[in-house]
Design an enzyme around this catalytic site. Structure first.
Site, PDB file in Angstrom:
ATOM      1  N   CYS A 124      23.663  21.034  43.693  1.00  0.00           N
ATOM      2  CA  CYS A 124      24.143  19.630  43.678  1.00  0.00           C
ATOM      3  C   CYS A 124      25.417  19.508  42.615  1.00  0.00           C
ATOM      4  O   CYS A 124      26.169  18.376  42.744  1.00  0.00           O
ATOM      5  CB  CYS A 124      23.315  18.869  42.868  1.00  0.00           C
ATOM      6  SG  CYS A 124      22.183  19.133  41.506  1.00  0.00           S
ATOM      7  N   GLU A 136      17.259  12.827  39.850  1.00  0.00           N
ATOM      8  CA  GLU A 136      18.204  13.843  39.874  1.00  0.00           C
ATOM      9  C   GLU A 136      18.758  14.154  41.213  1.00  0.00           C
ATOM     10  O   GLU A 136      18.292  14.891  41.875  1.00  0.00           O
ATOM     11  CB  GLU A 136      17.798  15.005  39.074  1.00  0.00           C
ATOM     12  CG  GLU A 136      18.789  16.037  38.512  1.00  0.00           C
ATOM     13  CD  GLU A 136      18.364  17.296  38.268  1.00  0.00           C
ATOM     14  OE1 GLU A 136      18.767  18.666  38.448  1.00  0.00           O
ATOM     15  OE2 GLU A 136      17.295  17.363  37.250  1.00  0.00           O
TER      16      GLU A 136
END
Length: 474
Positions: free
Chosen positions: A264, A230
């Site tokens: 992110c 991820e």
């Protein structure tokens, strides 16, 4: 003996101090996890679910304390870390539901028997956590991995060891009758390298795209290890029209600057039409960003954002912004320090990069790059002009344009009229390209925490000889 320390980025105060695990300690932890695996795997899933429930109770009992620990280590305001701990607590119920739906047991009748689908754990899972959501993000790997029947060795970010230690204490309480099913080891890069190089069956990682690319290379010849990445993103946000410019600007500000740009899924690139509306939108975003309150996590009134994770992170971000300016980017909102604060504090920055060649890189800070384009074809081309593919956003009341944006966007999270950082725990979360490896987390974490086993079964061998005899007579 190597010591590890974490500090409050707002004040510089020491938060946590402890010993960093060396290669021998890492190997010993992995061996303990390996020995604990068979008994943990053999337990009924209901027993593992009950353990996860006790972990949830432990988090609930300490939620205020853990929120303060996260705030001290990351600098995030308390309102945000309280939300993070709430997400950690909520993750348990979501993971239980996902396990049952996506990785449970299913049976269907077939001639002379039945087809059975079961899922089995991989074994020993290594989890490497990030600093920006040091509780919630590794928690999203750990909870489903343990429910599935894996054992876990967890290394928190070296920037946030106290958060990892608090999580480990909650798991120790929940797993009192199951030693070494979950272990937390502390350390920096060398500790992480020893863990990755060890005898593991899976690596579950949340962090930078650069680290993700490194792990892809490391595990190229280790296909037996499940790899779930991820990673970051150079995320686009296209604002094409809006009945209320101020509301559209609020979506942009929340997308780009929340958590001091350290998500992110934050918008890094704002794409607008080269028009009166586009200019008005950019002006409104800049005006709203100037009003953002910045401060330490324990100040009153509470700030909207705190510092970056460290002075070094701020210096790195400033160097990246200076590079953009040197390439010809025009400053809309200067990216500067905050007078009277530590060097980790920064103000939101905006640069107009229209017509400028800029690197396709994520700046993990509150920095927004603005591009003005002639038409929607150019907007789509600009949005997809990245090797990343985590999140993308679209602000517009035009349903037809939204359908096109949703179809053509290359991202794992695609939002409309909501911040790019918005995500539901009941949905998958992850990206493609340099943003991941097609194993999204959140609700879909159950998919990579266990592998499917398909069986065709009958209670006895009757019927097989008859079929063979018929074939022979034919």
């Amino acid at each position: 003996m190597t010591m590890l320390r974490s500090f409050d980025p707002a004040s510089g105060d020491l938060v946590w101090e402890g010993e960093s695990a060396g290669a021998d300690a890492v190997a010993a932890a992995l061996l303990r996890a390996r020995h604990a695996f068979p008994a943990w795997r053999a337990l009924p899933v209901e027993t593992r679910v009950a353990v996860a429930g006790r972990y949830r109770d432990a988090l609930e009992a300490r939620k205020d304390e853990i929120a303060r620990i996260i705030s001290r280590e990351t600098g995030k305001p308390l309102w945000e870390t309280q939300s993070e701990v709430a997400s950690m607590i909520g993750k348990v119920g979501l993971s239980i539901a996902a396990q049952a739906e996506r990785a449970g047991e299913k049976r269907s009748a077939m001639p002379f028997g039945e087809a059975v689908l079961r899922h089995r754990p991989h074994g020993v899972m290594a989890v490497l956590g990030p600093f920006n959501f040091p509780g919630h993000l590794p928690n999203g790997h750990i909870v489903p991995a343990l429910i599935a029947g894996n054992t876990v060795v967890f290394k928190p970010s070296e920037m946030t060891p106290a958060t990892g230690a608090a999580m480990a204490e909650c798991w120790a309480q929940a797993l009192a009758d199951h030693p070494f099913v979950f272990q937390c080891i502390q350390g920096g890069r060398e500790t992480g390298e020893a863990l990755v190089a060890g005898h593991i069956d899976g690596l579950l990682f949340t962090g930078s795209a650069g680290a993700g690319a490194h792990f892809r290379r490391v595990f190229a010849d280790r296909p037996d290890v499940i790899l779930a990445l991820e990673l970051g993103g150079n995320n686009p946000l296209v604002v094409w029209d809006a009945e209320d410019v101020e509301e559209a600007a609020a979506v942009v500000v929340q997308s780009a600057f929340i958590t001091t740009g350290q998500r992110c899924s934050c918008a890094r690139r704002l794409i607008v039409p080269d028009s009166v509306f586009g200019s008005a939108l950019v002006d409104a975003v800049a005006a709203l960003a100037r009003r953002i309150s910045i401060g330490a996590w324990d100040e009153s009134p509470e700030p909207w954002i705190g510092p970056l994770i460290s002075d070094a992170a701020a210096r790195s971000a400033r160097a990246r912004v200076d590079d953009l300016s040197g390439r010809g980017a025009k400053v809309i909102l200067p990216f500067t320090g905050v007078e009277g604060r530590s060097d980790a504090f920064v103000t939101p920055g905006m640069l107009d990069v229209t017509g400028t060649f800029v690197p396709d890189e994520e700046i993990f800070a509150p920095v927004l790059q603005v591009s003005r384009v002639a038409d929607f074809d150019a907007a789509m081309a600009a949005a997809n002009n990245t090797r990343f593919g985590l999140s993308a956003g679209f602000v517009s009341a035009d349903d037809a344009l939204w359908e096109r944006f949703a179809l053509e966007s290359r991202a794992g999270v695609v939002n409309r009229n909501r911040p790019t950082t918005g995500a539901a725990g009941s949905m998958p979360f992850g990206g493609l390209g340099e943003s991941g490896n097609h194993r999204p987390s959140a609700y879909y974490a159950a998919d990579y925490c266990a592998y499917p086993v398909a069986s065709f079964e009958a209670g006895h061998a009757g019927g097989n000889m008859g079929a063979i005899s018929d074939r022979l007579r034919a």
